[in-house]
Design a protein around this motif. Structure first.
Motif, PDB file in Angstrom:
ATOM      1  N   GLU A 102      -9.741  -0.193  -1.652  1.00 48.25           N
ATOM      2  CA  GLU A 102      -9.336  -0.812  -0.388  1.00 48.25           C
ATOM      3  C   GLU A 102      -8.961  -2.268  -0.605  1.00 48.25           C
ATOM      4  OE1 GLU A 102     -10.972  -1.614   4.173  1.00 48.25           O
ATOM      5  OE2 GLU A 102     -12.134  -0.354   2.793  1.00 48.25           O
ATOM      6  N   ILE A 103      -9.772  -2.976  -1.373  1.00 41.97           N
ATOM      7  CA  ILE A 103      -9.487  -4.382  -1.663  1.00 41.97           C
ATOM      8  C   ILE A 103      -8.152  -4.532  -2.378  1.00 41.97           C
ATOM      9  CG2 ILE A 103     -10.225  -6.349  -3.068  1.00 41.97           C
ATOM     10  CD1 ILE A 103     -13.132  -5.490  -2.451  1.00 41.97           C
ATOM     11  N   ILE A 104      -7.910  -3.678  -3.377  1.00 42.92           N
ATOM     12  CA  ILE A 104      -6.659  -3.740  -4.140  1.00 42.92           C
ATOM     13  C   ILE A 104      -5.457  -3.458  -3.236  1.00 42.92           C
ATOM     14  CG2 ILE A 104      -5.320  -2.596  -5.953  1.00 42.92           C
ATOM     15  CD1 ILE A 104      -8.022  -2.154  -7.417  1.00 42.92           C
ATOM     16  N   CYS A 105      -5.573  -2.428  -2.401  1.00 44.10           N
ATOM     17  CA  CYS A 105      -4.464  -2.068  -1.506  1.00 44.10           C
ATOM     18  C   CYS A 105      -4.147  -3.193  -0.531  1.00 44.10           C
ATOM     19  CB  CYS A 105      -4.813  -0.801  -0.730  1.00 44.10           C
ATOM     20  SG  CYS A 105      -4.785   0.715  -1.717  1.00 44.10           S
ATOM     21  N   LEU A 106      -5.179  -3.793   0.064  1.00 40.81           N
ATOM     22  CA  LEU A 106      -4.954  -4.895   1.005  1.00 40.81           C
ATOM     23  C   LEU A 106      -4.342  -6.096   0.302  1.00 40.81           C
ATOM     24  CD1 LEU A 106      -8.230  -4.737   3.161  1.00 40.81           C
ATOM     25  CD2 LEU A 106      -5.943  -3.978   3.800  1.00 40.81           C
ATOM     26  N   ALA A 107      -4.793  -6.370  -0.925  1.00 40.51           N
ATOM     27  CA  ALA A 107      -4.241  -7.494  -1.677  1.00 40.51           C
ATOM     28  C   ALA A 107      -2.774  -7.243  -2.030  1.00 40.51           C
ATOM     29  CB  ALA A 107      -5.062  -7.731  -2.943  1.00 40.51           C
ATOM     30  N   VAL A 108      -2.437  -6.004  -2.386  1.00 48.19           N
ATOM     31  CA  VAL A 108      -1.046  -5.656  -2.703  1.00 48.19           C
ATOM     32  C   VAL A 108      -0.141  -5.910  -1.503  1.00 48.19           C
ATOM     33  CG1 VAL A 108       0.502  -3.711  -3.142  1.00 48.19           C
ATOM     34  CG2 VAL A 108      -1.533  -4.009  -4.552  1.00 48.19           C
ATOM     35  N   VAL A 109      -0.584  -5.484  -0.321  1.00 46.72           N
ATOM     36  CA  VAL A 109       0.216  -5.700   0.888  1.00 46.72           C
ATOM     37  C   VAL A 109       0.301  -7.190   1.217  1.00 46.72           C
ATOM     38  CG1 VAL A 109       0.426  -5.197   3.354  1.00 46.72           C
ATOM     39  CG2 VAL A 109      -0.353  -3.413   1.790  1.00 46.72           C
ATOM     40  N   ALA A 110      -0.810  -7.907   1.017  1.00 46.96           N
ATOM     41  CA  ALA A 110      -0.825  -9.344   1.314  1.00 46.96           C
ATOM     42  C   ALA A 110       0.208 -10.102   0.479  1.00 46.96           C
ATOM     43  CB  ALA A 110      -2.220  -9.915   1.073  1.00 46.96           C
TER      44      ALA A 110
END
Length: 248
Positions: A102-110
């Motif tokens: 989840e952290i990785i996915c949110l960071a990718v979108v950010a």
């Protein structure tokens, strides 16, 4: 907050979990709506858009809506599968992989402006996938007591429980209902606060606003790890002192 399961889990563990992840969900939802023009925590809405797309013969809209629902479903599937696989060896850390994803996915979108040139469809899919993972994670950990990504069911349950308080007179029943209502209020408040904070910061930071839930999740993992280390250290101290007393 994350590592306690089944009988080892208390009401206050669920309250802390609900407060944290509902705020994350509220922030992600408003950022997805403002930046990507899509709902990221509401599968029901995408079914409505699918029906609208068919009615208007807008097959692109219909296909996109189905794709979003599918990614939410896959996120839930992946979260539970990873927890089942990792819980066989280290049950305390079965939550680590889905939260890390989840952290990785949110960071990718950010940081998507550096990676994907802000193509909306894949970014929306990533956020739906992320929220599907979170919803499955919190449902699994709390034993289906807490859900943080949509409010329709929460308002329904709270309405039922408030009504029951008018008729249930036993102290044990009223105490249970009060706890349930308070938990629903915490989730709704967290979602609302996350939405307001996300909307205010989005004017300045746009998709970078997602770094706030990233930071919250990292701090939560660190807190849980530190707490577990503290409990292990305390057990060792007790064991050493017990051995000393036995020698004496």
């Amino acid at each position: 907050m994350f590592r306690h399961r089944d009988r080892g889990r208390t009401y206050y563990h669920n309250v802390r979990l609900a407060a944290l992840l509902s705020t994350v969900a509220g922030t992600v939802n408003i950022v997805g709506l403002l930046s990507l023009k899509t709902l990221t925590t509401n599968v029901t809405g995408h079914f409505a858009y699918f029906s609208e797309g068919l009615f208007l013969k807008n097959y692109t809209l219909a296909f996109t809506s189905v794709l979003y629902v599918l990614f939410f479903f896959v996120g839930a599937f992946v979260a539970n599968s990873t927890m089942e696989l990792t819980s066989k060896n280290k049950s305390h850390f079965s939550y680590m992989l889905p939260i890390s994803l989840e952290i990785i996915c949110l960071a990718v979108v950010a940081f998507s402006d550096l990676l994907l040139s802000n193509i909306l469809l894949p970014l929306g899919c990533i956020l739906l996938f992320t929220m599907g993972m979170q919803n499955a994670l919190v449902t699994k950990i709390s034993g289906s007591v807490v859900r943080t990504t949509h409010l329709t069911g929460l308002f329904t349950d709270m309405g039922i429980e408030l009504s029951q308080m008018l008729f249930y007179k036993k102290d044990s029943e009223r105490s249970r209902l009060k706890k349930n209502v308070f938990l629903r209020v915490i989730i709704i408040s967290g979602f609302f606060i996350g939405g307001v904070i996300g909307a205010l910061l989005h004017k300045e930071y746009h998709l970078r606003t997602l770094l706030i839930p990233v930071g919250m999740l990292i701090l939560a993992i660190y807190y849980d790890r530190m707490l577990l280390n503290y409990y292990h250290w305390r057990k060792k101290i007790k064991l050493v002192s017990r051995k000393k007393r036995m020698k004496q």
